[in-house]
Design a protein around this motif. Structure first.
Motif, PDB file in Angstrom:
ATOM      1  N   ASP A 125      53.074  -9.980  33.862  1.00  0.00           N
ATOM      2  CA  ASP A 125      52.616  -9.474  32.559  1.00  0.00           C
ATOM      3  C   ASP A 125      51.627  -8.315  32.719  1.00  0.00           C
ATOM      4  O   ASP A 125      51.557  -7.429  31.870  1.00  0.00           O
ATOM      5  N   THR A 126      50.894  -8.288  33.839  1.00  0.00           N
ATOM      6  CA  THR A 126      49.988  -7.159  34.125  1.00  0.00           C
ATOM      7  C   THR A 126      50.797  -5.893  34.394  1.00  0.00           C
ATOM      8  O   THR A 126      50.443  -4.807  33.902  1.00  0.00           O
ATOM      9  N   GLN A 168      53.842  -5.324  33.300  1.00  0.00           N
ATOM     10  CA  GLN A 168      54.462  -4.956  32.018  1.00  0.00           C
ATOM     11  C   GLN A 168      53.449  -4.214  31.146  1.00  0.00           C
ATOM     12  O   GLN A 168      53.795  -3.250  30.471  1.00  0.00           O
ATOM     13  N   GLN A 169      52.197  -4.658  31.177  1.00  0.00           N
ATOM     14  CA  GLN A 169      51.133  -4.002  30.404  1.00  0.00           C
ATOM     15  C   GLN A 169      50.940  -2.561  30.872  1.00  0.00           C
ATOM     16  O   GLN A 169      50.771  -1.653  30.059  1.00  0.00           O
ATOM     17  N   LYS A 217      60.115  -6.712  31.257  1.00  0.00           N
ATOM     18  CA  LYS A 217      61.270  -6.117  30.572  1.00  0.00           C
ATOM     19  C   LYS A 217      61.716  -4.834  31.263  1.00  0.00           C
ATOM     20  O   LYS A 217      62.881  -4.463  31.209  1.00  0.00           O
ATOM     21  N   ARG A 235      53.772 -15.000  36.374  1.00  0.00           N
ATOM     22  CA  ARG A 235      53.376 -15.279  34.992  1.00  0.00           C
ATOM     23  C   ARG A 235      53.816 -14.153  34.057  1.00  0.00           C
ATOM     24  O   ARG A 235      53.733 -12.985  34.403  1.00  0.00           O
ATOM     25  N   GLY A 236      54.261 -14.500  32.889  1.00  0.00           N
ATOM     26  CA  GLY A 236      54.681 -13.503  31.905  1.00  0.00           C
ATOM     27  C   GLY A 236      56.099 -13.039  32.168  1.00  0.00           C
ATOM     28  O   GLY A 236      56.760 -13.520  33.090  1.00  0.00           O
ATOM     29  N   GLU A 237      56.587 -12.119  31.307  1.00  0.00           N
ATOM     30  CA  GLU A 237      57.947 -11.627  31.521  1.00  0.00           C
ATOM     31  C   GLU A 237      57.939 -10.118  31.706  1.00  0.00           C
ATOM     32  O   GLU A 237      57.084  -9.417  31.185  1.00  0.00           O
ATOM     33  N   ASN A 267      50.050 -10.519  38.325  1.00  0.00           N
ATOM     34  CA  ASN A 267      51.122 -11.142  37.561  1.00  0.00           C
ATOM     35  C   ASN A 267      52.060 -10.112  36.943  1.00  0.00           C
ATOM     36  O   ASN A 267      51.707  -8.942  36.766  1.00  0.00           O
TER      37      ASN A 267
END
Length: 150
Positions: A81-82, A84-85, A122, A118-120, A79
């Protein structure tokens, strides 16, 4: 120390155990502790996997249904969000390729990778994967990145 109190070093001599099936004089002759008759008393006996003593095994009692498509292609989903993390943890800078995902243990060496939405996101990333969902591709490009299909 003299000849009267010699003994072997601690742990060097092991007890040989019961000698089973070595004649009546041993006290363990005859059936050699195997009991009388039955499969377990015979030589060469080995229990089949899942054998329940002749009772219908669970594996055969339970009904079978459905089928498995041998041509199915499985993807390892990752995903946004992963990703982004990983950027937040400073594990990736600007490009995400298969080696990056493999080294961060997000995919196995033989996996096909699909980026999910899923998630955004940036960060501006150049992401290369085997497949993208429409929402993931749109989000990557909206962040100024690039989605490359392998």
């Amino acid at each position: 120390m003299d000849l009267s109190n010699l003994k072997p070093a601690e742990g060097s001599v092991k007890n040989q155990g019961k000698r089973i099936g070595r004649g009546q004089g041993s006290g363990k002759g005859g059936t050699a502790t195997r009991g009388h008759k039955g499969a377990k008393s015979r030589s060469g006996y080995s229990k089949k996997l899942g054998f329940e003593g002749g009772q219908m095994p669970l594996q055969r009692r339970v009904p079978k249904f459905g089928f498995t498509n041998i041509n199915r292609v499985e993807y390892q989903g990752i995903n946004l969000d992963t990703l982004q993390q990983l950027v937040d943890d400073k594990k990736i800078k600007d490009t995400v390729d298969f080696e990056t995902l493999f080294s961060n243990r997000l995919a196995g060496k033989n996996d096909l990778v699909k980026i999910l939405g899923r998630g955004e996101l940036k960060a501006k990333l150049k992401v290369s994967a085997h497949k993208f969902t429409a929402s993931a591709k749109a989000a990557i490009e909206a962040a100024g990145g690039e989605a490359i299909t392998l």
